[in-house]
Design a protein around this motif. Sequence first.
Motif, PDB file in Angstrom:
ATOM      1  N   THR A 155       9.199  50.966 -48.237  1.00 28.58           N
ATOM      2  CA  THR A 155      10.016  51.601 -49.271  1.00 28.58           C
ATOM      3  C   THR A 155      11.449  51.794 -48.799  1.00 28.58           C
ATOM      4  N   ILE A 156      11.604  52.275 -47.573  1.00 31.14           N
ATOM      5  CA  ILE A 156      12.949  52.453 -47.020  1.00 31.14           C
ATOM      6  C   ILE A 156      13.675  51.122 -46.954  1.00 31.14           C
ATOM      7  N   TYR A 157      12.977  50.068 -46.496  1.00 32.72           N
ATOM      8  CA  TYR A 157      13.624  48.766 -46.356  1.00 32.72           C
ATOM      9  C   TYR A 157      14.124  48.230 -47.698  1.00 32.72           C
ATOM     10  N   TRP A 158      13.283  48.276 -48.746  1.00 29.77           N
ATOM     11  CA  TRP A 158      13.677  47.673 -50.018  1.00 29.77           C
ATOM     12  C   TRP A 158      14.731  48.500 -50.750  1.00 29.77           C
ATOM     13  N   ILE A 159      14.738  49.809 -50.530  1.00 29.04           N
ATOM     14  CA  ILE A 159      15.826  50.615 -51.089  1.00 29.04           C
ATOM     15  C   ILE A 159      17.142  50.243 -50.402  1.00 29.04           C
ATOM     16  N   ASP A 176      10.985  47.947 -61.506  1.00 32.86           N
ATOM     17  CA  ASP A 176       9.746  47.156 -61.501  1.00 32.86           C
ATOM     18  C   ASP A 176       9.861  45.961 -60.567  1.00 32.86           C
ATOM     19  N   ALA A 177      11.028  45.311 -60.567  1.00 30.97           N
ATOM     20  CA  ALA A 177      11.231  44.130 -59.707  1.00 30.97           C
ATOM     21  C   ALA A 177      11.176  44.533 -58.237  1.00 30.97           C
ATOM     22  N   LEU A 182       8.003  45.008 -52.992  1.00 37.77           N
ATOM     23  CA  LEU A 182       7.368  45.896 -52.030  1.00 37.77           C
ATOM     24  C   LEU A 182       5.849  45.702 -52.037  1.00 37.77           C
ATOM     25  N   ASP A 183       5.271  45.618 -53.229  1.00 42.46           N
ATOM     26  CA  ASP A 183       3.827  45.449 -53.378  1.00 42.46           C
ATOM     27  C   ASP A 183       3.353  44.153 -52.742  1.00 42.46           C
ATOM     28  N   ASP A 188       0.658  41.264 -48.320  1.00 45.92           N
ATOM     29  CA  ASP A 188       0.693  40.192 -47.317  1.00 45.92           C
ATOM     30  C   ASP A 188       0.410  40.750 -45.925  1.00 45.92           C
ATOM     31  N   LYS A 189       0.979  41.931 -45.644  1.00 47.96           N
ATOM     32  CA  LYS A 189       0.740  42.547 -44.339  1.00 47.96           C
ATOM     33  C   LYS A 189      -0.724  42.909 -44.163  1.00 47.96           C
TER      34      LYS A 189
END
Length: 209
Positions: A155-159, A176-177, A182-183, A188-189
């Motif tokens: 979450t921190i990374y994508w923000i 949403d994008a 993030l999802d 994948d992880k």
Amino acid sequence: MRREVYTWIKLTVGNGRLCRFWTDNWSPYGSLEEFLSRPRGSRLGISANATLSDLFVEGQWTLPPARSEELLQVQIYLTTLTLVEEDDHYEWVLDGTPINRYSTGDVYRKLRNEEEVDVPLAHIVWIASGIPKHGFLTWMTRLRNRLTCIGWQATIYWIWNERNNRLHRLQYRSEDAIFRLLDRQIKDKILSFRQSSPINSSCLMQMWV
């Protein structure tokens, strides 16, 4: 074991003269040959043997325009990187912690059972006289902490990624994008754990979805 061991050998960037852009494990994305999806045979105009110092000219990174989300992520990461006078050097990184001296024992234990370090209370959870469904619930609560940390970091990374896009590129994504990105990354992880620990991978996926 080459793919697995590759992630444990991290190149710490100094002056960038030894760091090979495509193949060394110098960024959070691992091998850029695999991370940057591109047409067969294409290297985006970057030589197969290019080093980071080759791509840093007069204080600027000389990469082609970003035409994929992956290349954009690499470009954003490069803006946080500063080349210095010290030489590049390799480090062994086990469980996210650099080690000063190579230890055959540590690497052997990592190869034999990666989850042994990740879940140190396993011998308490899975006891011979325990009730299976109670043990399973307890195991899920160890795993929930791991999933919380993965989600928090993502979450921190994508923000941060969206903030840079808006400030520097005037590019905007909807909530949403951003969540879809993030999802997908978290799923994948989780799937990456399947080979070393299929049970944990399945439990984590059930908790996430």
